[in-house]
Design a protein around this motif. Structure first.
Motif, mmCIF file in Angstrom:
data_model
loop_
_atom_site.group_PDB
_atom_site.id
_atom_site.type_symbol
_atom_site.label_atom_id
_atom_site.label_comp_id
_atom_site.label_asym_id
_atom_site.label_seq_id
_atom_site.Cartn_x
_atom_site.Cartn_y
_atom_site.Cartn_z
ATOM 1 N N LEU A 79 0.827 -1.205 0.000
ATOM 2 C CA LEU A 79 0.000 0.000 0.000
ATOM 3 C C LEU A 79 0.861 1.253 0.000
ATOM 4 O O LEU A 79 0.588 2.213 -0.729
ATOM 5 N N LEU A 80 1.917 1.265 0.820
ATOM 6 C CA LEU A 80 2.764 2.460 0.833
ATOM 7 C C LEU A 80 3.583 2.569 -0.452
ATOM 8 O O LEU A 80 3.937 3.680 -0.876
ATOM 9 N N GLY A 81 3.852 1.425 -1.094
ATOM 10 C CA GLY A 81 4.484 1.483 -2.410
ATOM 11 C C GLY A 81 3.562 2.132 -3.433
ATOM 12 O O GLY A 81 3.984 2.986 -4.223
ATOM 13 N N LEU A 82 2.290 1.743 -3.433
ATOM 14 C CA LEU A 82 1.319 2.355 -4.337
ATOM 15 C C LEU A 82 1.158 3.843 -4.030
ATOM 16 O O LEU A 82 1.036 4.664 -4.945
ATOM 17 N N TYR A 83 1.145 4.191 -2.740
ATOM 18 C CA TYR A 83 1.034 5.600 -2.368
ATOM 19 C C TYR A 83 2.182 6.416 -2.954
ATOM 20 O O TYR A 83 1.969 7.516 -3.499
ATOM 21 N N GLN A 84 3.395 5.882 -2.873
ATOM 22 C CA GLN A 84 4.539 6.614 -3.431
ATOM 23 C C GLN A 84 4.386 6.833 -4.935
ATOM 24 O O GLN A 84 4.669 7.918 -5.457
ATOM 25 N N LEU A 85 3.929 5.806 -5.625
ATOM 26 C CA LEU A 85 3.783 5.899 -7.073
ATOM 27 C C LEU A 85 2.642 6.827 -7.481
ATOM 28 O O LEU A 85 2.718 7.501 -8.512
ATOM 29 N N GLU A 86 1.609 6.899 -6.644
ATOM 30 C CA GLU A 86 0.413 7.662 -7.009
ATOM 31 C C GLU A 86 0.450 9.099 -6.535
ATOM 32 O O GLU A 86 -0.043 10.000 -7.212
ATOM 33 N N GLU A 87 1.061 9.363 -5.364
ATOM 34 C CA GLU A 87 0.880 10.664 -4.741
ATOM 35 C C GLU A 87 2.167 11.415 -4.387
ATOM 36 O O GLU A 87 2.076 12.548 -3.909
ATOM 37 N N THR A 88 3.332 10.829 -4.589
ATOM 38 C CA THR A 88 4.564 11.524 -4.207
ATOM 39 C C THR A 88 5.442 11.803 -5.422
ATOM 40 O O THR A 88 5.187 11.323 -6.520
ATOM 41 N N ARG A 89 6.471 12.572 -5.175
ATOM 42 C CA ARG A 89 7.412 12.934 -6.240
ATOM 43 C C ARG A 89 8.587 11.973 -6.328
ATOM 44 O O ARG A 89 9.521 12.203 -7.109
ATOM 45 N N HIS A 93 11.057 4.432 -10.400
ATOM 46 C CA HIS A 93 12.035 3.349 -10.242
ATOM 47 C C HIS A 93 12.596 3.310 -8.828
ATOM 48 O O HIS A 93 12.832 2.230 -8.260
ATOM 49 N N ALA A 94 12.785 4.497 -8.235
ATOM 50 C CA ALA A 94 13.325 4.548 -6.873
ATOM 51 C C ALA A 94 12.302 4.048 -5.861
ATOM 52 O O ALA A 94 12.648 3.340 -4.907
ATOM 53 N N ALA A 95 11.034 4.410 -6.076
ATOM 54 C CA ALA A 95 9.982 3.961 -5.163
ATOM 55 C C ALA A 95 9.851 2.446 -5.199
ATOM 56 O O ALA A 95 9.714 1.796 -4.152
ATOM 57 N N VAL A 96 9.879 1.864 -6.391
ATOM 58 C CA VAL A 96 9.767 0.413 -6.523
ATOM 59 C C VAL A 96 10.963 -0.273 -5.862
ATOM 60 O O VAL A 96 10.811 -1.212 -5.069
ATOM 61 N N ALA A 97 12.160 0.210 -6.176
ATOM 62 C CA ALA A 97 13.366 -0.433 -5.648
ATOM 63 C C ALA A 97 13.411 -0.374 -4.120
ATOM 64 O O ALA A 97 13.720 -1.373 -3.460
ATOM 65 N N ALA A 98 13.100 0.798 -3.548
ATOM 66 C CA ALA A 98 13.173 0.947 -2.090
ATOM 67 C C ALA A 98 12.105 0.118 -1.391
ATOM 68 O O ALA A 98 12.340 -0.449 -0.315
ATOM 69 N N THR A 99 10.921 0.042 -1.997
ATOM 70 C CA THR A 99 9.845 -0.747 -1.389
ATOM 71 C C THR A 99 10.183 -2.236 -1.425
ATOM 72 O O THR A 99 9.987 -2.958 -0.438
ATOM 73 N N VAL A 100 10.694 -2.712 -2.556
ATOM 74 C CA VAL A 100 11.088 -4.112 -2.675
ATOM 75 C C VAL A 100 12.199 -4.440 -1.686
ATOM 76 O O VAL A 100 12.182 -5.488 -1.016
#
Length: 429
Positions: A79-89, A93-100
């Motif tokens: 959910l927080l991964g989706l939040y980063q992709l949908e609502e943050t700057r 690629h960084a959001a996916v990598a850090a979440t994984v």
């Protein structure tokens, strides 16, 4: 102990998914990360919960089968991964990598492939996923609350929900015992803290950006406190005068009680709350501001024996409620509150008014306040109380806002005050 910021956030969010309060879970999570990462952790927790009603149905579409209860942390991480992709700057690629990568800190390396696949699928399918959402999910509100807002506020519902989804402003209350608002604005400017004066409360100051209270000039010495502008109006509306006996019946954490004393130190104030642990916050605030009040544990619906023979000139009732007017500050309300809670809260509010009314002297005033925007907790409660209480009369509330049948409603405003309801009652002589 998690030291990865996203893993720590996922554990806190998972606690909320299991019914916990973010206010109780977040302090422990913040202790697990370095000081420079605490802002990000808070953003991830608040943002994910703020948009949970929109993120969760999209996650359900992306998962081939539901996750097990023991994997709440992985659900929260997704959910927080989706939040980063949908609502943050954060770059995708960084959001996916850090979440994984956070799966390792959670000791669930098996979920690495799942997280990677779900988040990359979202990036490919996001437009299709959104098209399948209900209007309530698009607005990031639970169905019951979406419908209640549409019913109670048909013209303002969209603006209310938009404000609910924003980060709230940080608002200060200047202690005029130490100086004027204008003087404190100058002090803030000298400290390179951008701020502007509020429009409703004469002590309110809005900060352009939130700051740690330790960075506020004179905070430890009591020059200012953090309090939303709408909440600051309560002390002014109650209008306590020197020599009067005043009861703040649901006082924790003490912001309104302290404001009453700042405006008029020569009142005899009793600050009561049912929660003994939260009363310590009241004591701490009184001590920082060098104010004096009697602090008492007690249930406002059934006041304790020490109050039974007393009569107060004014009573402030900041009643327990759904918090539907302060969701932007408490986004876990969207998960934790249920539709059938509202009737139970309205009944509790009625009991509190009935329990406190005998403590009010004839001619005295009681201010009923909620941080709700729902009619069932506001005008409807006051209406029922007036119908059952022969010596209670409704007084006008001198406040710009939405005029309701039994009070005035402030609605949550973008960059402005929270949503609070005010109703002023007088006990006839």
């Amino acid at each position: 102990m998690a030291t990865d910021t996203r893993a720590a956030a996922a554990l806190a969010i998972a606690g909320v998914l299991e019914g916990g309060s973010l206010n109780q879970l977040l302090p422990a999570a913040l202790e697990t990360v370095g000081a420079r990462d605490r802002g990000l952790l808070q953003q991830l927790c608040y943002g994910t919960l703020r948009y949970y009603p929109r993120l969760q149905p999209q996650l359900q579409q992306l998962l081939s089968k539901p996750l097990k209860n023991r994997d709440r942390d992985i659900e929260a991480l997704l959910l927080l991964g989706l939040y980063q992709l949908e609502e943050t700057r954060v770059p995708d690629h960084a959001a996916v990598a850090a979440t994984v990568a956070a799966t390792r800190a959670l000791n669930k390396v098996w979920a690495k492939g799942l997280c990677n696949a779900v988040l990359r699928s979202y990036l490919r399918q996001r437009e299709e996923l959104v098209r399948k959402l209900s209007p309530a999910a698009v607005a990031a509100h639970p169905d019951w609350l979406f419908e209640a807002l549409q019913r109670d506020w048909p013209e303002q519902a969209a603006a209310i929900m938009a404000a609910n989804n924003e980060q709230p402003p940080m608002v200060l209350r200047v202690n005029r015992r130490h100086g004027s608002r204008e003087a404190y604005l100058e002090t803030l400017a000298a400290a390179d803290i951008a701020a502007t004066a509020g429009q409703l409360a004469p002590e309110a100051i809005y900060l352009q950006q939130p700051v740690d209270v330790a960075a506020l000039p004179g905070f430890a010495a009591g020059w200012a406190s953090v309090q939303d502008e709408a909440a600051q109006l309560a002390a002014h509306l109650l209008g306590a005068r020197a020599g009067e006996r005043v009861l703040d019946a649901c006082a924790a954490p003490g912001g309104k009680a302290c404001h009453l004393l700042e405006l008029e130190p020569a009142i005899a104030l009793t600050a009561m709350d049912v929660d003994a642990s939260r009363l310590q916050r009241v004591r701490d605030n009184l001590q920082r501001l060098t104010l004096q009040a009697e602090v008492l544990q007690g249930n406002a619906a059934a006041p304790p024996a020490p109050l039974q023979e007393q009569r107060f000139d004014r009573i402030l009732v900041d009643a327990p409620c759904s918090a539907s007017g302060v969701i932007r500050r408490h986004p876990d309300v969207k998960l934790l509150r249920r539709e059938d809670d509202i009737a139970a809260l309205a009944a509790q509010q009625q009991w509190i008014l009935q329990g406190l009314w005998p403590l009010l002297r004839p001619g005295g005033s009681l201010l009923y306040v909620t941080c709700s925007v729902l009619e069932a907790e506001n005008s409807a409660v006051v209406q029922r109380f007036l119908a059952a209480t022969g010596d209670a009369a409704l007084e006008p509330v001198a406040l710009p806002g939405e005029q309701r049948t039994h009070g005035v409603q402030l609605l949550p405003a973008s960059g402005g005050p929270d949503g609070l309801f005010f109703s002023l009652l007088q006990r006839r002589r």
